[in-house]
Design a protein around this motif. Structure first.
Motif, PDB file in Angstrom:
ATOM      1  N   ALA A   1       0.862  -1.177   0.000  1.00 59.85           N
ATOM      2  CA  ALA A   1       0.000   0.000   0.000  1.00 59.85           C
ATOM      3  C   ALA A   1       0.899   1.228   0.000  1.00 59.85           C
ATOM      4  N   TRP A   2       0.521   2.241  -0.770  1.00 60.81           N
ATOM      5  CA  TRP A   2       1.322   3.457  -0.855  1.00 60.81           C
ATOM      6  C   TRP A   2       0.430   4.606  -1.302  1.00 60.81           C
ATOM      7  N   ILE A   3       0.957   5.814  -1.164  1.00 58.56           N
ATOM      8  CA  ILE A   3       0.247   7.017  -1.591  1.00 58.56           C
ATOM      9  C   ILE A   3       0.607   7.326  -3.042  1.00 58.56           C
TER      10      ILE A   3
ATOM     11  N   LYS B   1      -4.467  12.955  -3.446  1.00 57.24           N
ATOM     12  CA  LYS B   1      -3.815  11.768  -2.911  1.00 57.24           C
ATOM     13  C   LYS B   1      -4.797  10.605  -2.873  1.00 57.24           C
TER      14      LYS B   1
ATOM     15  N   ILE C   1      -4.850   6.189  -1.966  1.00 52.91           N
ATOM     16  CA  ILE C   1      -4.109   5.060  -1.417  1.00 52.91           C
ATOM     17  C   ILE C   1      -4.191   3.949  -2.444  1.00 52.91           C
ATOM     18  N   CYS C   2      -3.018   3.501  -2.873  1.00 55.09           N
ATOM     19  CA  CYS C   2      -2.910   2.469  -3.903  1.00 55.09           C
ATOM     20  C   CYS C   2      -2.585   1.143  -3.229  1.00 55.09           C
TER      21      CYS C   2
ATOM     22  N   GLN D   1      -7.394   1.493  -5.963  1.00 54.95           N
ATOM     23  CA  GLN D   1      -7.111   2.672  -5.169  1.00 54.95           C
ATOM     24  C   GLN D   1      -8.359   3.086  -4.399  1.00 54.95           C
TER      25      GLN D   1
ATOM     26  N   SER E   1      -9.494   9.360   0.140  1.00 55.92           N
ATOM     27  CA  SER E   1      -9.901   9.682   1.509  1.00 55.92           C
ATOM     28  C   SER E   1     -10.871  10.856   1.561  1.00 55.92           C
TER      29      SER E   1
ATOM     30  N   ALA F   1      -5.294  11.019   3.668  1.00 49.81           N
ATOM     31  CA  ALA F   1      -4.748   9.831   3.002  1.00 49.81           C
ATOM     32  C   ALA F   1      -3.519   9.324   3.749  1.00 49.81           C
ATOM     33  N   ASP F   2      -2.665  10.232   4.230  1.00 53.11           N
ATOM     34  CA  ASP F   2      -1.472   9.826   4.960  1.00 53.11           C
ATOM     35  C   ASP F   2      -1.822   9.120   6.267  1.00 53.11           C
TER      36      ASP F   2
ATOM     37  N   LEU G   1      -3.308   5.704   5.445  1.00 50.41           N
ATOM     38  CA  LEU G   1      -2.270   4.760   5.046  1.00 50.41           C
ATOM     39  C   LEU G   1      -1.549   4.190   6.267  1.00 50.41           C
TER      40      LEU G   1
END
Length: 85
Positions: free
Chosen positions: A15-17, A24, A26-27, A60, A63, A70-71, A74
């Motif tokens: 998972a990453w931004i 943003k 989340i992938c 994806q 948020s 999103a941060d 994550l």
């Protein structure tokens, strides 16, 4: 809006931004994306392949409208991934 049901945490491999048009997202990458995403329509599968080719993983989430950024989201998600990320 995808209707793929619940995906077990054990199926996630990352998972990453990412950013799509400045937003943003989340992938996520999945262990067996072909199984999980097989329930999508042909058009949905084509969109997944296009997004994957652009570096956005298998799917994806945004948020927007949630009470976390999103941060922050994550960081919560990473607690549940079965592998070190």
């Amino acid at each position: 809006h995808w209707k793929i049901g619940t995906i077990p945490w054990s199926e996630f491999t990352g998972a990453w931004i990412g950013k799509i048009k400045g937003n943003k997202v989340i992938c996520f990458s999945l262990r067996q994306p072909e199984v999980t995403l097989s329930e999508l329509s042909p058009t949905g599968r084509k969109l997944v392949l296009a997004n994957r080719a652009l570096g956005f993983g298998d799917f994806q989430i945004m948020s927007v409208g949630l009470d976390k950024s999103a941060d922050e989201l994550l960081q919560e998600i990473l607690r549940y991934l079965p592998i070190p990320v």
